[in-house]
Write a protein that holds these residues in place. Structure first.
Motif, PDB file in Angstrom:
ATOM      1  N   GLY A 165       0.909  -1.303   0.110  1.00 50.80           N
ATOM      2  CA  GLY A 165      -0.031  -0.145   0.007  1.00 50.80           C
ATOM      3  C   GLY A 165       0.763   1.257   0.016  1.00 50.80           C
ATOM      4  N   ARG A 166       2.325   1.143   0.525  1.00 47.58           N
ATOM      5  CA  ARG A 166       3.083   2.004   0.791  1.00 47.58           C
ATOM      6  C   ARG A 166       2.412   3.441   1.123  1.00 47.58           C
ATOM      7  N   VAL A 167       1.781   3.161   2.501  1.00 50.62           N
ATOM      8  CA  VAL A 167       1.053   4.361   3.213  1.00 50.62           C
ATOM      9  C   VAL A 167       1.854   5.236   3.650  1.00 50.62           C
ATOM     10  N   ARG A 168       1.484   6.570   3.544  1.00 56.99           N
ATOM     11  CA  ARG A 168       2.312   7.734   3.822  1.00 56.99           C
ATOM     12  C   ARG A 168       1.460   8.656   4.617  1.00 56.99           C
ATOM     13  N   PRO A 169       2.077   9.508   5.645  1.00 51.68           N
ATOM     14  CA  PRO A 169       1.128  10.423   6.569  1.00 51.68           C
ATOM     15  C   PRO A 169       0.273  11.158   5.611  1.00 51.68           C
ATOM     16  N   GLN A 188      -4.881  -0.399  12.607  1.00 53.04           N
ATOM     17  CA  GLN A 188      -3.977   0.145  13.626  1.00 53.04           C
ATOM     18  C   GLN A 188      -2.732   0.492  12.918  1.00 53.04           C
ATOM     19  N   ILE A 189      -2.003  -0.219  11.990  1.00 55.55           N
ATOM     20  CA  ILE A 189      -0.794  -0.018  11.450  1.00 55.55           C
ATOM     21  C   ILE A 189      -1.001   1.162  10.544  1.00 55.55           C
ATOM     22  N   ALA A 190      -1.900   1.312   9.786  1.00 54.86           N
ATOM     23  CA  ALA A 190      -2.305   2.613   8.771  1.00 54.86           C
ATOM     24  C   ALA A 190      -2.365   3.879   9.787  1.00 54.86           C
ATOM     25  N   LYS A 191      -2.926   3.630  10.824  1.00 53.37           N
ATOM     26  CA  LYS A 191      -2.862   4.876  11.648  1.00 53.37           C
ATOM     27  C   LYS A 191      -1.764   4.965  12.391  1.00 53.37           C
ATOM     28  N   ALA A 192      -0.847   3.975  12.594  1.00 47.85           N
ATOM     29  CA  ALA A 192       0.582   4.351  13.066  1.00 47.85           C
ATOM     30  C   ALA A 192       1.475   4.908  12.008  1.00 47.85           C
ATOM     31  N   TYR A 193       1.185   4.782  10.589  1.00 45.23           N
ATOM     32  CA  TYR A 193       1.820   5.480   9.655  1.00 45.23           C
ATOM     33  C   TYR A 193       1.279   6.858   9.268  1.00 45.23           C
ATOM     34  N   ALA A 302      10.002  -8.362  14.396  1.00 41.77           N
ATOM     35  CA  ALA A 302      10.705  -7.370  15.098  1.00 41.77           C
ATOM     36  C   ALA A 302      10.206  -5.764  15.116  1.00 41.77           C
ATOM     37  N   SER A 303       9.751  -5.608  13.737  1.00 35.41           N
ATOM     38  CA  SER A 303       9.168  -4.421  13.475  1.00 35.41           C
ATOM     39  C   SER A 303       7.770  -4.196  14.069  1.00 35.41           C
ATOM     40  N   LEU A 304       6.874  -5.140  14.070  1.00 38.92           N
ATOM     41  CA  LEU A 304       5.928  -5.164  14.800  1.00 38.92           C
ATOM     42  C   LEU A 304       5.924  -5.089  16.250  1.00 38.92           C
ATOM     43  N   SER A 305       6.810  -5.780  16.897  1.00 36.98           N
ATOM     44  CA  SER A 305       7.213  -5.729  18.211  1.00 36.98           C
ATOM     45  C   SER A 305       7.506  -4.418  18.635  1.00 36.98           C
ATOM     46  N   GLY A 306       8.136  -3.553  17.739  1.00 36.50           N
ATOM     47  CA  GLY A 306       8.274  -1.933  18.068  1.00 36.50           C
ATOM     48  C   GLY A 306       7.063  -1.310  18.191  1.00 36.50           C
ATOM     49  N   LEU A 307       6.324  -1.587  17.198  1.00 36.22           N
ATOM     50  CA  LEU A 307       4.981  -0.956  16.980  1.00 36.22           C
ATOM     51  C   LEU A 307       4.019  -1.417  18.348  1.00 36.22           C
ATOM     52  N   ILE A 308       4.131  -2.664  18.929  1.00 35.39           N
ATOM     53  CA  ILE A 308       3.304  -3.075  20.023  1.00 35.39           C
ATOM     54  C   ILE A 308       3.849  -2.462  21.220  1.00 35.39           C
ATOM     55  N   GLU A 309       5.209  -2.372  21.450  1.00 34.71           N
ATOM     56  CA  GLU A 309       5.780  -2.097  22.631  1.00 34.71           C
ATOM     57  C   GLU A 309       5.718  -0.484  22.698  1.00 34.71           C
ATOM     58  N   GLY A 310       5.338   0.191  21.504  1.00 29.31           N
ATOM     59  CA  GLY A 310       5.228   1.696  21.524  1.00 29.31           C
ATOM     60  C   GLY A 310       3.907   2.043  21.872  1.00 29.31           C
ATOM     61  N   GLY A 311       2.955   0.958  22.049  1.00 27.85           N
ATOM     62  CA  GLY A 311       1.436   1.304  22.325  1.00 27.85           C
ATOM     63  C   GLY A 311       0.721   1.902  20.955  1.00 27.85           C
ATOM     64  N   LYS A 312       1.303   1.383  19.893  1.00 33.00           N
ATOM     65  CA  LYS A 312       0.503   1.890  18.596  1.00 33.00           C
ATOM     66  C   LYS A 312      -0.380   0.757  18.077  1.00 33.00           C
ATOM     67  N   VAL A 313      -0.013  -0.350  18.386  1.00 31.27           N
ATOM     68  CA  VAL A 313      -0.734  -1.762  17.901  1.00 31.27           C
ATOM     69  C   VAL A 313      -0.970  -2.741  19.069  1.00 31.27           C
ATOM     70  N   SER A 314      -2.295  -3.157  19.061  1.00 33.36           N
ATOM     71  CA  SER A 314      -2.358  -4.288  20.209  1.00 33.36           C
ATOM     72  C   SER A 314      -3.352  -5.261  19.481  1.00 33.36           C
ATOM     73  N   PRO A 315      -3.011  -6.642  19.681  1.00 30.86           N
ATOM     74  CA  PRO A 315      -3.785  -7.675  19.223  1.00 30.86           C
ATOM     75  C   PRO A 315      -5.146  -7.847  19.805  1.00 30.86           C
TER      76      PRO A 315
END
Length: 353
Positions: A165-169, A188-193, A302-315
Protein backbone atom coordinates in the motif's frame (compact mmCIF):
# COMPACT_ATOMS: atom_id res chain seq x y z
CA UNK A 1 5.72 -43.34 15.74
CA UNK A 2 2.00 -43.61 15.24
CA UNK A 3 -0.14 -41.14 17.19
CA UNK A 4 -2.05 -42.51 20.13
CA UNK A 5 -5.54 -41.11 20.66
CA UNK A 6 -6.10 -39.23 23.92
CA UNK A 7 -9.84 -39.29 23.43
CA UNK A 8 -10.09 -42.85 24.74
CA UNK A 9 -9.60 -43.16 28.52
CA UNK A 10 -8.46 -46.77 28.11
CA UNK A 11 -5.78 -46.01 25.49
CA UNK A 12 -2.04 -46.34 26.17
CA UNK A 13 -1.56 -42.57 26.29
CA UNK A 14 -1.80 -42.64 30.10
CA UNK A 15 1.43 -44.67 30.32
CA UNK A 16 3.31 -43.02 27.45
CA UNK A 17 6.69 -41.57 28.54
CA UNK A 18 6.16 -37.83 28.82
CA UNK A 19 9.89 -37.15 28.33
CA UNK A 20 9.73 -38.14 24.67
CA UNK A 21 6.10 -37.50 23.73
CA UNK A 22 3.73 -34.57 23.65
CA UNK A 23 0.09 -33.67 23.19
CA UNK A 24 -0.76 -32.51 19.70
CA UNK A 25 -3.62 -31.96 17.32
CA UNK A 26 -3.33 -34.55 14.57
CA UNK A 27 -4.95 -34.94 11.17
CA UNK A 28 -4.37 -37.92 8.86
CA UNK A 29 -6.38 -36.70 5.86
CA UNK A 30 -7.65 -33.52 4.30
CA UNK A 31 -11.23 -32.43 4.84
CA UNK A 32 -13.28 -29.23 5.13
CA UNK A 33 -14.96 -30.10 8.44
CA UNK A 34 -12.63 -29.68 11.45
CA UNK A 35 -14.66 -32.06 13.61
CA UNK A 36 -14.11 -34.83 11.05
CA UNK A 37 -10.36 -34.56 10.54
CA UNK A 38 -8.81 -33.17 13.74
CA UNK A 39 -8.21 -35.08 16.95
CA UNK A 40 -6.01 -34.80 20.03
CA UNK A 41 -3.22 -37.38 20.24
CA UNK A 42 0.06 -38.22 21.93
CA UNK A 43 2.93 -38.18 19.44
CA UNK A 44 6.71 -38.08 19.55
CA UNK A 45 8.35 -34.76 20.29
CA UNK A 46 10.01 -33.32 17.18
CA UNK A 47 13.80 -33.23 16.79
CA UNK A 48 15.34 -29.95 15.70
CA UNK A 49 17.77 -29.37 12.85
CA UNK A 50 20.94 -27.26 13.25
CA UNK A 51 19.13 -24.10 12.02
CA UNK A 52 16.09 -24.55 14.29
CA UNK A 53 15.05 -24.02 17.89
CA UNK A 54 12.71 -26.25 19.87
CA UNK A 55 9.94 -24.18 21.43
CA UNK A 56 7.62 -25.12 24.24
CA UNK A 57 4.39 -23.73 22.82
CA UNK A 58 2.24 -21.76 25.25
CA UNK A 59 -0.28 -20.54 22.68
CA UNK A 60 -1.01 -20.85 18.97
CA UNK A 61 -2.94 -18.58 16.63
CA UNK A 62 -5.86 -19.55 14.40
CA UNK A 63 -6.44 -17.82 11.06
CA UNK A 64 -8.16 -18.47 7.75
CA UNK A 65 -5.02 -20.13 6.45
CA UNK A 66 -5.43 -22.73 9.18
CA UNK A 67 -8.60 -23.94 7.49
CA UNK A 68 -7.01 -23.95 4.03
CA UNK A 69 -4.11 -26.12 5.25
CA UNK A 70 -6.52 -28.44 7.08
CA UNK A 71 -8.86 -28.78 4.10
CA UNK A 72 -6.13 -28.86 1.46
CA UNK A 73 -8.13 -26.28 -0.50
CA UNK A 74 -7.74 -24.72 -2.94
CA UNK A 75 -5.69 -27.53 -4.41
CA UNK A 76 -2.57 -25.46 -5.20
CA UNK A 77 -1.95 -25.17 -1.45
CA UNK A 78 -0.96 -28.85 -1.51
CA UNK A 79 1.76 -28.03 -4.04
CA UNK A 80 3.11 -25.40 -1.65
CA UNK A 81 4.66 -28.11 0.51
CA UNK A 82 1.77 -29.19 2.72
CA UNK A 83 1.33 -32.62 1.12
CA UNK A 84 -0.32 -33.77 -2.11
CA UNK A 85 -2.57 -36.66 -1.04
CA UNK A 86 -2.50 -36.26 2.72
CA UNK A 87 -1.19 -33.65 5.18
CA UNK A 88 2.59 -33.58 5.48
CA UNK A 89 2.54 -32.07 8.97
CA UNK A 90 0.72 -33.38 12.06
CA UNK A 91 -1.44 -30.27 12.51
CA UNK A 92 -2.44 -27.19 10.48
CA UNK A 93 -1.27 -24.71 13.13
CA UNK A 94 1.27 -22.08 12.03
CA UNK A 95 1.54 -19.17 14.50
CA UNK A 96 2.94 -19.66 18.01
CA UNK A 97 4.24 -17.99 21.15
CA UNK A 98 6.34 -19.87 23.66
CA UNK A 99 9.65 -20.49 25.40
CA UNK A 100 12.86 -21.79 23.82
CA UNK A 101 13.58 -25.31 25.07
CA UNK A 102 16.64 -26.17 22.95
CA UNK A 103 18.82 -24.41 20.35
CA UNK A 104 20.23 -25.87 17.14
CA UNK A 105 24.00 -26.00 16.65
CA UNK A 106 24.10 -23.24 14.00
CA UNK A 107 21.65 -20.86 15.69
CA UNK A 108 22.98 -17.71 17.33
CA UNK A 109 21.30 -14.91 19.26
CA UNK A 110 18.75 -17.22 20.91
CA UNK A 111 19.10 -18.95 24.27
CA UNK A 112 17.19 -21.54 26.23
CA UNK A 113 14.43 -19.87 28.22
CA UNK A 114 13.92 -16.96 25.80
CA UNK A 115 10.31 -15.98 25.18
CA UNK A 116 9.69 -15.95 21.43
CA UNK A 117 6.93 -15.81 18.86
CA UNK A 118 6.70 -16.49 15.14
CA UNK A 119 5.64 -19.10 12.60
CA UNK A 120 6.36 -22.79 12.15
CA UNK A 121 4.72 -26.03 11.07
CA UNK A 122 2.33 -27.78 13.47
CA UNK A 123 1.99 -25.19 16.22
CA UNK A 124 -1.08 -26.95 17.70
CA UNK A 125 1.20 -29.01 19.92
CA UNK A 126 3.12 -28.78 23.18
CA UNK A 127 6.44 -28.44 21.30
CA UNK A 128 7.38 -27.21 17.84
CA UNK A 129 10.49 -26.91 15.70
CA UNK A 130 10.98 -23.33 14.54
CA UNK A 131 13.41 -21.97 11.97
CA UNK A 132 15.64 -19.35 13.51
CA UNK A 133 14.73 -16.81 10.82
CA UNK A 134 11.00 -17.14 11.53
CA UNK A 135 10.97 -16.24 15.20
CA UNK A 136 11.70 -13.14 17.23
CA UNK A 137 11.65 -12.03 20.84
CA UNK A 138 8.09 -11.86 22.17
CA UNK A 139 6.96 -8.32 22.97
CA UNK A 140 7.33 -7.89 26.72
CA UNK A 141 3.98 -6.10 26.92
CA UNK A 142 2.02 -9.08 25.58
CA UNK A 143 0.91 -12.31 27.19
CA UNK A 144 1.63 -15.54 25.33
CA UNK A 145 -2.00 -15.71 24.22
CA UNK A 146 -1.83 -12.18 22.81
CA UNK A 147 1.53 -12.77 21.13
CA UNK A 148 0.28 -15.92 19.36
CA UNK A 149 -2.33 -13.79 17.58
CA UNK A 150 0.31 -11.58 15.94
CA UNK A 151 2.74 -13.48 13.66
CA UNK A 152 0.64 -14.32 10.60
CA UNK A 153 -2.12 -11.71 10.64
CA UNK A 154 0.12 -8.94 11.95
CA UNK A 155 2.92 -9.56 9.44
CA UNK A 156 0.41 -9.77 6.59
CA UNK A 157 -1.14 -6.45 7.63
CA UNK A 158 2.26 -4.80 8.02
CA UNK A 159 3.38 -5.84 4.55
CA UNK A 160 0.04 -4.79 3.05
CA UNK A 161 0.22 -1.30 4.58
CA UNK A 162 3.94 -0.60 4.39
CA UNK A 163 5.26 -2.51 1.37
CA UNK A 164 2.34 -2.81 -1.03
CA UNK A 165 0.00 0.00 0.00
CA UNK A 166 3.02 2.27 0.62
CA UNK A 167 0.92 4.26 3.05
CA UNK A 168 2.23 7.72 3.90
CA UNK A 169 1.14 10.35 6.46
CA UNK A 170 -2.01 12.20 5.50
CA UNK A 171 -3.23 9.65 2.96
CA UNK A 172 -6.82 8.44 2.89
CA UNK A 173 -6.91 4.66 3.43
CA UNK A 174 -9.89 2.31 3.19
CA UNK A 175 -9.73 -1.06 4.97
CA UNK A 176 -12.39 -3.52 3.79
CA UNK A 177 -12.83 -6.32 6.33
CA UNK A 178 -11.59 -4.23 9.25
CA UNK A 179 -12.90 -6.46 12.06
CA UNK A 180 -11.07 -9.66 11.17
CA UNK A 181 -7.64 -10.92 12.11
CA UNK A 182 -5.66 -9.07 9.44
CA UNK A 183 -8.09 -6.14 9.32
CA UNK A 184 -7.77 -5.20 12.98
CA UNK A 185 -4.00 -5.01 12.58
CA UNK A 186 -4.24 -3.13 9.26
CA UNK A 187 -6.40 -0.36 10.75
CA UNK A 188 -3.95 0.18 13.60
CA UNK A 189 -0.82 0.00 11.45
CA UNK A 190 -2.23 2.43 8.88
CA UNK A 191 -3.02 4.84 11.72
CA UNK A 192 0.51 4.37 13.07
CA UNK A 193 1.82 5.36 9.62
CA UNK A 194 -0.14 8.61 9.82
CA UNK A 195 -3.07 7.81 7.54
CA UNK A 196 -6.71 8.75 7.92
CA UNK A 197 -8.50 5.42 7.98
CA UNK A 198 -12.02 4.48 6.93
CA UNK A 199 -12.91 0.96 8.03
CA UNK A 200 -15.63 -1.32 6.63
CA UNK A 201 -17.38 -3.87 8.85
CA UNK A 202 -20.82 -5.12 9.90
CA UNK A 203 -23.14 -3.52 12.44
CA UNK A 204 -22.29 -6.08 15.12
CA UNK A 205 -18.58 -5.28 14.88
CA UNK A 206 -18.71 -1.50 14.53
CA UNK A 207 -17.93 -0.91 18.21
CA UNK A 208 -14.75 -2.97 17.91
CA UNK A 209 -13.54 -1.01 14.89
CA UNK A 210 -14.33 2.31 16.58
CA UNK A 211 -12.12 1.16 19.46
CA UNK A 212 -9.24 0.67 16.99
CA UNK A 213 -9.31 4.46 16.42
CA UNK A 214 -10.55 4.33 12.84
CA UNK A 215 -11.43 7.84 11.68
CA UNK A 216 -14.60 6.61 10.01
CA UNK A 217 -16.49 3.33 10.36
CA UNK A 218 -18.63 2.21 7.43
CA UNK A 219 -21.38 -0.32 8.16
CA UNK A 220 -21.66 -2.23 4.89
CA UNK A 221 -25.21 -3.33 5.75
CA UNK A 222 -26.31 0.33 5.64
CA UNK A 223 -23.90 2.02 3.28
CA UNK A 224 -22.16 1.03 0.04
CA UNK A 225 -18.52 1.97 0.41
CA UNK A 226 -18.03 1.52 -3.35
CA UNK A 227 -20.71 3.97 -4.51
CA UNK A 228 -18.04 6.36 -5.79
CA UNK A 229 -18.83 9.20 -3.37
CA UNK A 230 -15.56 8.78 -1.48
CA UNK A 231 -12.15 8.17 -3.03
CA UNK A 232 -9.09 6.79 -1.27
CA UNK A 233 -5.37 6.84 -1.93
CA UNK A 234 -5.03 3.24 -0.75
CA UNK A 235 -7.65 0.48 -0.53
CA UNK A 236 -6.82 -2.69 1.39
CA UNK A 237 -9.38 -5.35 0.47
CA UNK A 238 -9.05 -7.97 3.20
CA UNK A 239 -11.35 -10.93 2.75
CA UNK A 240 -13.84 -9.06 0.59
CA UNK A 241 -15.49 -10.27 -2.57
CA UNK A 242 -16.41 -7.03 -4.34
CA UNK A 243 -15.85 -6.86 -8.05
CA UNK A 244 -12.64 -5.32 -9.25
CA UNK A 245 -14.57 -2.53 -10.96
CA UNK A 246 -16.24 -1.63 -7.64
CA UNK A 247 -12.92 -1.45 -5.85
CA UNK A 248 -11.38 0.69 -8.58
CA UNK A 249 -14.27 3.13 -8.20
CA UNK A 250 -13.18 3.76 -4.60
CA UNK A 251 -9.64 4.72 -5.65
CA UNK A 252 -8.22 8.09 -6.61
CA UNK A 253 -6.97 8.23 -10.23
CA UNK A 254 -3.49 7.16 -9.11
CA UNK A 255 -4.51 5.18 -6.03
CA UNK A 256 -3.26 1.77 -4.95
CA UNK A 257 -5.42 -1.34 -4.46
CA UNK A 258 -4.01 -4.20 -2.40
CA UNK A 259 -6.13 -7.36 -2.42
CA UNK A 260 -5.17 -9.36 0.67
CA UNK A 261 -7.92 -11.98 0.59
CA UNK A 262 -11.31 -12.86 -0.75
CA UNK A 263 -12.67 -16.29 -1.46
CA UNK A 264 -15.35 -17.88 -3.60
CA UNK A 265 -14.99 -21.47 -2.43
CA UNK A 266 -13.46 -22.68 -5.68
CA UNK A 267 -11.36 -25.80 -5.34
CA UNK A 268 -8.75 -24.76 -7.89
CA UNK A 269 -8.38 -20.99 -7.61
CA UNK A 270 -10.40 -20.25 -4.48
CA UNK A 271 -10.98 -16.63 -5.49
CA UNK A 272 -7.41 -15.97 -6.66
CA UNK A 273 -8.77 -15.25 -10.16
CA UNK A 274 -9.74 -11.76 -8.96
CA UNK A 275 -6.19 -11.11 -7.79
CA UNK A 276 -4.83 -12.36 -11.12
CA UNK A 277 -7.14 -10.04 -13.06
CA UNK A 278 -5.98 -7.11 -10.93
CA UNK A 279 -2.34 -7.80 -11.69
CA UNK A 280 -3.00 -8.24 -15.41
CA UNK A 281 -4.92 -4.94 -15.57
CA UNK A 282 -2.51 -2.90 -13.47
CA UNK A 283 0.06 -2.12 -16.23
CA UNK A 284 -2.71 -0.60 -18.37
CA UNK A 285 -4.06 1.89 -15.84
CA UNK A 286 -2.69 4.77 -13.78
CA UNK A 287 -4.00 3.00 -10.68
CA UNK A 288 -1.81 0.33 -9.09
CA UNK A 289 -3.73 -2.92 -8.64
CA UNK A 290 -2.19 -5.94 -7.04
CA UNK A 291 -1.90 -8.61 -4.40
CA UNK A 292 0.88 -10.45 -2.62
CA UNK A 293 1.81 -13.52 -0.62
CA UNK A 294 3.04 -12.58 2.85
CA UNK A 295 6.66 -13.34 3.68
CA UNK A 296 7.27 -14.87 7.11
CA UNK A 297 10.43 -13.37 8.56
CA UNK A 298 12.03 -12.29 11.81
CA UNK A 299 12.67 -8.68 10.73
CA UNK A 300 8.99 -7.91 10.29
CA UNK A 301 8.18 -9.60 13.59
CA UNK A 302 10.71 -7.26 15.20
CA UNK A 303 9.08 -4.28 13.46
CA UNK A 304 5.70 -5.35 14.82
CA UNK A 305 7.20 -5.70 18.28
CA UNK A 306 8.32 -2.08 18.08
CA UNK A 307 4.81 -0.91 17.17
CA UNK A 308 3.29 -3.06 19.91
CA UNK A 309 5.69 -1.98 22.64
CA UNK A 310 5.26 1.63 21.51
CA UNK A 311 1.53 1.34 22.23
CA UNK A 312 0.49 1.83 18.60
CA UNK A 313 -0.72 -1.71 17.85
CA UNK A 314 -2.46 -4.26 20.04
CA UNK A 315 -3.84 -7.66 19.06
CA UNK A 316 -7.60 -8.09 19.39
CA UNK A 317 -8.54 -11.46 20.90
CA UNK A 318 -12.05 -12.79 20.42
CA UNK A 319 -11.77 -16.13 22.23
CA UNK A 320 -9.14 -18.46 23.67
CA UNK A 321 -9.70 -22.22 23.38
CA UNK A 322 -7.86 -25.13 25.03
CA UNK A 323 -5.94 -27.48 22.73
CA UNK A 324 -8.67 -30.12 22.94
CA UNK A 325 -11.17 -27.65 21.42
CA UNK A 326 -9.13 -26.69 18.37
CA UNK A 327 -11.82 -28.02 16.04
CA UNK A 328 -14.39 -25.82 17.80
CA UNK A 329 -12.12 -22.79 17.32
CA UNK A 330 -11.87 -23.39 13.58
CA UNK A 331 -15.63 -23.93 13.41
CA UNK A 332 -16.15 -20.55 15.10
CA UNK A 333 -13.86 -18.97 12.51
CA UNK A 334 -15.85 -20.54 9.67
CA UNK A 335 -19.11 -19.27 11.12
CA UNK A 336 -17.96 -15.71 10.36
CA UNK A 337 -18.65 -14.21 13.77
CA UNK A 338 -15.05 -13.74 14.86
CA UNK A 339 -14.01 -10.31 16.13
CA UNK A 340 -10.26 -10.13 15.75
CA UNK A 341 -8.29 -13.29 16.49
CA UNK A 342 -8.83 -16.76 17.93
CA UNK A 343 -6.12 -18.42 20.00
CA UNK A 344 -5.38 -21.95 21.21
CA UNK A 345 -3.79 -22.08 24.66
CA UNK A 346 -1.50 -24.85 25.86
CA UNK A 347 -0.73 -23.36 29.26
CA UNK A 348 -0.72 -25.62 32.26
CA UNK A 349 -1.53 -24.56 35.81
CA UNK A 350 2.11 -23.81 36.58
CA UNK A 351 2.84 -21.68 33.54
CA UNK A 352 3.21 -17.93 33.76
CA UNK A 353 0.57 -16.05 31.77
Amino acid sequence: MQPTSLDSPSGPAATAPRATTMRSIVQDRYGPEPEDVLRTAEIARPAIRPDEVLVKVHAAGVDRGTWHIMAGLPYPIRLAGFGLRRPKNPSPGRAFAGTVEAVGASVTGVATGDEVYGTCNSSFAEYACVRADRQSAKPATLSFDQAAAVPISGVTALQAVRDHGRVRPGQQVLVVGASGGVGTFAVQIAKAYGAEVAAVCSTAKADLVHALRADRVIDYTREDFADGRHRYDVVLDIGGNRRLSDLRRTLTPKGRLVIVGGENGGRWLGGVDRQLRAQLLSPWTAQTLGTFVASENADDLASLSGLIEGGKVSPVIDRVYPLSETAAAIRHLLDGRTRGKLVITLRSAGDRI
